[in-house]
Design an enzyme around this catalytic site. Structure first.
Site, mmCIF file in Angstrom:
data_model
loop_
_atom_site.group_PDB
_atom_site.id
_atom_site.type_symbol
_atom_site.label_atom_id
_atom_site.label_comp_id
_atom_site.label_asym_id
_atom_site.label_seq_id
_atom_site.Cartn_x
_atom_site.Cartn_y
_atom_site.Cartn_z
ATOM 1 N N GLY A 97 0.871 -1.163 0.000
ATOM 2 C CA GLY A 97 0.000 0.000 0.000
ATOM 3 C C GLY A 97 0.904 1.207 0.000
ATOM 4 O O GLY A 97 2.117 1.080 -0.215
ATOM 5 N N ARG A 100 5.282 4.962 1.870
ATOM 6 C CA ARG A 100 6.052 6.177 2.169
ATOM 7 C C ARG A 100 5.452 7.405 1.483
ATOM 8 O O ARG A 100 6.149 8.314 1.056
ATOM 9 C CB ARG A 100 7.524 6.014 1.789
ATOM 10 C CG ARG A 100 7.799 5.604 0.365
ATOM 11 C CD ARG A 100 9.302 5.626 0.119
ATOM 12 N NE ARG A 100 9.667 5.107 -1.178
ATOM 13 C CZ ARG A 100 10.849 5.275 -1.745
ATOM 14 N NH1 ARG A 100 11.781 5.971 -1.113
ATOM 15 N NH2 ARG A 100 11.119 4.762 -2.913
ATOM 16 N N ASP A 132 11.504 3.140 6.435
ATOM 17 C CA ASP A 132 11.443 4.388 7.187
ATOM 18 C C ASP A 132 10.505 5.408 6.555
ATOM 19 O O ASP A 132 10.288 6.489 7.106
ATOM 20 C CB ASP A 132 12.838 4.995 7.359
ATOM 21 C CG ASP A 132 13.524 5.340 6.033
ATOM 22 O OD1 ASP A 132 12.851 5.326 4.980
ATOM 23 O OD2 ASP A 132 14.742 5.620 6.055
ATOM 24 N N ARG A 193 -4.560 2.699 -8.692
ATOM 25 C CA ARG A 193 -3.695 1.746 -9.382
ATOM 26 C C ARG A 193 -4.450 0.468 -9.763
ATOM 27 O O ARG A 193 -5.509 0.175 -9.213
ATOM 28 C CB ARG A 193 -2.514 1.382 -8.477
ATOM 29 C CG ARG A 193 -1.785 2.589 -7.898
ATOM 30 C CD ARG A 193 -1.031 2.225 -6.630
ATOM 31 N NE ARG A 193 -0.552 3.422 -5.928
ATOM 32 C CZ ARG A 193 0.720 3.798 -5.857
ATOM 33 N NH1 ARG A 193 1.654 3.057 -6.421
ATOM 34 N NH2 ARG A 193 1.058 4.891 -5.218
ATOM 35 N N ASP A 261 1.116 -2.513 -9.115
ATOM 36 C CA ASP A 261 0.914 -1.401 -8.176
ATOM 37 C C ASP A 261 1.587 -0.123 -8.671
ATOM 38 O O ASP A 261 1.444 0.930 -8.034
ATOM 39 C CB ASP A 261 1.432 -1.773 -6.780
ATOM 40 C CG ASP A 261 2.891 -2.183 -6.792
ATOM 41 O OD1 ASP A 261 3.214 -3.170 -7.472
ATOM 42 O OD2 ASP A 261 3.719 -1.518 -6.136
ATOM 43 N N ASP A 271 6.011 6.908 -10.587
ATOM 44 C CA ASP A 271 6.818 6.136 -9.646
ATOM 45 C C ASP A 271 8.127 5.682 -10.289
ATOM 46 O O ASP A 271 8.279 4.534 -10.685
ATOM 47 C CB ASP A 271 6.031 4.947 -9.098
ATOM 48 C CG ASP A 271 6.579 4.502 -7.737
ATOM 49 O OD1 ASP A 271 7.453 5.197 -7.200
ATOM 50 O OD2 ASP A 271 6.139 3.458 -7.227
#
Length: 466
Positions: A97, A100, A132, A193, A261, A271
């Site tokens: 999902g 970040r 992170d 998506r 995705d 992306d």
């Protein structure tokens, strides 16, 4: 459908229009942005900020929204980390999902389209797993370059809207660490998506699938025009996917990770991780060092998008019959071929006359380019002007065949733009990307990036025939 490159952006007023919440709470999770120690504005898209009414923000206001992520007026509060599944290198993963990033805002643009502003590197979400949630500054710089170059080359792409350096040092295993950090904001027509549909299908949520299909048709394709909305949506998306694949090829672009995705429902490329432009017409050229089998190499990108469409079709079977979906899938190769020849002719600056008439020209070009005697960028630069080139690179029998085909064509691009007076074409190969980054990393020198964006935009104007 004729290929039409995007027009120059125009100014519009700010008009918030939140629609994503119509899909209910299962579409995404409320999240908060990370708190960053610094906020240094490194890039602001001064072409596209005006299209959604944000060009009048001063720098501090900009950082308030796109560094600290205080909500825009009457917009999402809090933002949403969207839920989805996906095939990653053809392995199904239900544990992904927005890990970040999040959907930050929705508004109308200068063409009254619903637009999304979404983030990358804004911190952890419920889908971060062990990550992170942060973005390296180099990753943000690379995305600026990719989106600017692709837009200029007529590829439907997300726009890098903002890049803010955040003052943290990040550890990464695949590049020198510690490295500088950033948070990026993307502008796109949609961030829904293929994997969004896959998640809903896996959950067997027919009601949400119907609502998602209606949402996509209403806001991205002008509303349903038949009594089979899922099939209608799939046909529209397949057409867009064919156009995307075709434009990747004529741009000489390799995305690198065409997972389900990473493909959205409006056919916009987005992306950008391990992307590259191949210098030569090299079918096996790969962008990702971890793509050992060449699954997403240059020549296999149309196949990858076709395969991803099949996964979307499988998800849509939850609410519709499979036969019409299969028929659309079977029509993809022809749809791709038509889009490819159209886009190839556009980049050559000649009038497209239809797939069957254009095919001999494009086949001759591919056979000549396979000799690798000239780069893709040089080829389109030389042949995209009024006069046919007289150069040693084009003396082979293959190029003579191509030249004969070109001699029959109607030129439909003026060559008065300064770009055509340059000595060399504008290109963006990995060596130049690394040089631009090295200037930033070593000397904090942003001028090479600024100059490159300017050069790319000049080329974009020339290709649009302005």
């Amino acid at each position: 459908m004729p290929y039409i490159p995007q027009a120059e952006p125009a100014k519009s007023s700010y008009r918030a229009d939140i629609k994503i919440t119509d899909l209910g709470e299962k579409i995404g999770d409320p999240v908060s942005a990370a708190l960053f120690p610094e906020h240094i504005l490194r890039f602001r898209n001064d072409r596209w900020d005006q299209t959604i009414g944000l060009s009048d923000l001063n720098e501090e206001e900009w950082l308030n929204h796109f560094g600290r992520f205080n909500p825009l007026p009457d917009n999402l509060n809090p933002p949403l980390a969207l839920r989805y599944h996906g095939h990653q290198f053809r392995n199904y993963n239900p544990d992904i999902g927005d890990g970040r990033g999040f959907l930050f805002a929705q508004m109308r643009d200068h063409e009254n389209r619903l637009m999304d502003l979404a983030t990358k590197g804004s911190g952890t979400t419920p889908w971060s797993r062990s990550g992170d949630g942060k973005l390296t500054l180099k990753g943000g710089v690379r995305e600026i370059l990719a989106t600017e170059m692709l837009e200029a080359l007529g590829v439907e792409t997300s726009k890098t809207f903002s890049l803010v350096e955040t003052g943290e040092e990040l550890e990464r295993g695949d590049e020198p660490s510690p490295t500088r950090s950033a948070v990026m904001t993307r502008l796109s027509h949609s961030h829904i998506r293929f994997g969004t549909f896959q998640r809903i299908a896996a959950e067997r949520n027919e009601d949400l699938m119907h609502r998602l299909v209606d949402y996509c048709l209403t806001h991205f394709y002008g509303g349903a025009k038949t009594d089979n909305p899922a099939i209608e949506l799939f046909h529209n998306v397949a057409t867009k996917a064919a156009q995307l694949a075709a434009s990747y090829m004529t741009a000489g672009f390799v995305h690198g990770v065409l997972n389900t995705d990473n493909i959205n429902i409006t056919g916009e490329s987005f992306d950008y991780g391990p992307w590259r432009f191949t210098p030569y017409w090299e079918p096996g050229f790969t962008a990702a060092y971890f793509d050992h089998e060449g699954l997403y190499c240059f020549a296999r990108q149309p196949e990858a998008l076709h395969w991803n469409l099949a996964q979307l079709a499988s998800a849509l079977r939850l609410i519709c019959d499979s036969d019409p979906l299969v028929a659309t899938l079977e029509g993809f190769p022809r749809s791709y071929g038509e889009a490819f020849t159209e886009h190839f002719c556009w980049r050559l600056g000649v009038k497209s006359e239809g797939f069957d008439i254009d095919k001999p020209l494009v086949v001759a070009a591919e056979q000549a380019l396979n000799l690798k005697s000239v780069t893709i960028d040089q080829f389109f630069f030389d042949w995209g002007q009024d006069a046919l080139p007289d150069d040693q690179n084009y003396k082979s029998d293959e190029f003579k065949v191509f030249a004969n085909e070109m001699a029959k064509r109607i030129r439909n691009r003026p060559s008065k733009n300064d770009y055509w007076q340059s000595d060399l074409p504008c290109s963006l190969h990995i060596e130049e990307v690394e040089t631009i980054w090295e200037a930033i990393a070593t000397d904090d020198d942003w001028q090479p990036l600024t100059r490159k964006v300017e050069q790319i935009r000049i080329m974009g104007q020339a290709l649009r025939g302005l």
